[in-house]
Each structure stands twice: as C-alpha cells, then as structure tokens.
Design an enzyme around this catalytic site. Structure first.
Site, PDB file in Angstrom:
ATOM      1  N   ASP A  10       0.843  -1.191   0.000  1.00 38.62           N
ATOM      2  CA  ASP A  10       0.000   0.000   0.000  1.00 38.62           C
ATOM      3  C   ASP A  10       0.884   1.248   0.000  1.00 38.62           C
ATOM      4  O   ASP A  10       2.075   1.192   0.298  1.00 38.62           O
ATOM      5  CB  ASP A  10      -0.898  -0.031   1.239  1.00 38.62           C
ATOM      6  CG  ASP A  10      -1.786   1.186   1.346  1.00 38.62           C
ATOM      7  OD1 ASP A  10      -2.538   1.453   0.391  1.00 38.62           O
ATOM      8  OD2 ASP A  10      -1.715   1.874   2.370  1.00 38.62           O
ATOM      9  N   ASP A  12      -0.290   5.333   0.718  1.00 36.75           N
ATOM     10  CA  ASP A  12      -0.530   6.369   1.733  1.00 36.75           C
ATOM     11  C   ASP A  12      -0.807   5.741   3.091  1.00 36.75           C
ATOM     12  O   ASP A  12      -1.678   4.887   3.231  1.00 36.75           O
ATOM     13  CB  ASP A  12      -1.704   7.260   1.311  1.00 36.75           C
ATOM     14  CG  ASP A  12      -1.611   8.658   1.918  1.00 36.75           C
ATOM     15  OD1 ASP A  12      -0.791   8.851   2.836  1.00 36.75           O
ATOM     16  OD2 ASP A  12      -2.345   9.546   1.477  1.00 36.75           O
TER      17      ASP A  12
END
Length: 254
Positions: A10, A12
């Site tokens: 991932d 952010d």
C-alpha cells in the site's frame, strides 16, 4: 515468520503520509529491492496513471518504475476487457481512470453506454450523476473502482470515490460492483502481474478495512503497520486480524 517471494504494498499511510515520507519505509523498500524480491505498489487511488504514481514515489526516494505500480483504475480496465469484452463506458473519474479504460479498448461515451465506471472525480457534478443514473437505470453495468468513502489528505478525510458511487447507488437503487481493495478482483490481477501465488505473497498496509481485509478475503498473509489510519487500539477491537503487526516497517525482517 516465513519468507515471502512477493509483496503487495500500500502507499498512503504505509510509505508516506500526504507529502511526508515515512523514513522506515525507505529502508524497507531498499531491502526489498536489494534482495531482488518482486513487489507491486498496490493502490486504490484511480486518479493518476502508473507513470505519475511511480514519479511521485521516486520523488520520495522509493525505487519505483511504472510497471511496479498497479492501481484500481488498471484493475477496472482489465476487468472491462477480460469479463465484458471492452464495452462502451461512461466514465466518472480523472486522468488515470480515463486512460486505463481507453487503453482497454473501450469506447468512452455518454450516449447509451454499456457500463458506468466511477472513480475519484474532484470535478464531480449533478449533471454527471444524472447521466450515470439514467444509464444504469437503462441497463448499463455499474462498476466502482473502489468502495473507499473517505480519502486521507493533509486537510483531513475528504470524500472518496466510494462516496460518489454511494450517491449514484442511492439514486438508482442498484449497488456497484467494486474492483479495488478489499475485493478479490484486484488481488487476482495483481498476483498475475507479480507472478506469485497467494501462499507466497504478503500484503503490507495500514488500513484494516482495505489492505488487511483484502488479504483475509483473498487468502493472502498480511502485515499491518501502525503508521497510518489504523491504531493498535483499533486493531485490538476489530474482528479483522492481520497475520502480523508492527509499529513501523523497520521491525520487519525481509
């Protein structure tokens, strides 16, 4: 802890927060790169094409090429091509989604589209909502890039693409098919691109509801890092369980 042959990572909250890089994430990615372990940056954000996502990551200091990025826009486009034979599409979204859908051989149109695809669109209007609703009521398939109703930014939590899809769903009485995390569709395509199996892959993320639930849904081990949206207290109270938990990525051994 077992070793993994591939990583789905991932962005952010895991590698950076808004415009602030997470220092431990830099050394984590450097270790992966030096160990020649394949990885994909896996994001629900559909607004930017892969080359712009990679450029942003490189600006932060991360090793990133466009083919190491896989977005919900790319997964949506692949689904349209593979499962719907590249239909005509009315797109609510930004550059990354428009380019991906067009690149899948779909005609982008407002006139009797066979599908309506909804991603993040910061120029969203009532007129777009009206056209989408009429098309869906006329029989067009309703597809959302992801169900994220909130988008973390420096200003706070802003409406995400899931909020736009929810509004159209309320107007039509029809729920969308979502492609991005935590749905298994994006994971299936990401694993094909990474060329690893679920058993030898690890998902790394900060969000229980998207990253970790995606792994649970897809039978893939997960690493939850407490540098983003999920706190240890939230993880303790949740029914969603990560395979591993760390406070920061420097605690993880590749």
């Amino acid at each position: 802890m077992k070793s993994y042959r591939g990583y789905l990572i991932d962005l952010d909250g895991t590698l950076f927060r808004g415009t602030e890089v997470i220092p431990e994430a830099l050394s984590f990615m450097d270790q992966l790169s030096k160990a020649n372990i394949p990885y994909l940056y896996l994001t629900n954000n559909s607004s930017r094409p892969p080359e712009k996502v990679a450029e942003k990551l490189r600006d932060f200091g991360f090793p990133a090429a466009p083919d190491q990025v896989y977005t919900s826009a790319q997964a949506t486009a692949q689904y349209l091509q593979d499962e719907m034979n590249s239909p005509s599409v009315f797109v609510i979204g930004e550059e990354g989604l428009v380019r991906a859908v067009a690149g899948a051989g779909c005609e982008i149109t407002e006139d009797r589209p066979q599908a309506v695809v909804v991603g993040i669109d910061r120029q969203f209007t009532y007129e777009k909502m009206k056209k989408a609703s009429l098309a869906i009521r006329a029989g067009a398939a309703f597809i959302g890039t992801n169900a994220d109703r909130a988008l973390p930014t420096e200003e706070g939590l802003l409406p995400g693409s899931g909020s736009l899809s929810a509004g159209i769903a309320a107007a039509t009485g029809i729920e969308p098919l979502f492609i991005g995390k935590p749905q298994p569709i994006i994971l299936r395509y990401a694993l094909q691109k990474l060329r690893t199996t679920p058993e030898e892959t690890l998902i790394v993320g900060d969000n229980l509801e998207t990253d970790i639930r995606a792994g649970v849904n897809g039978g893939i081990d997960t690493l939850l890092v407490f540098t983003g949206i999920t706190t240890p207290e939230m993880a303790e109270q949740s029914s969603i369980r990560a395979t591993y938990e760390v406070n920061r990525l420097s605690e993880w051994n590749i």
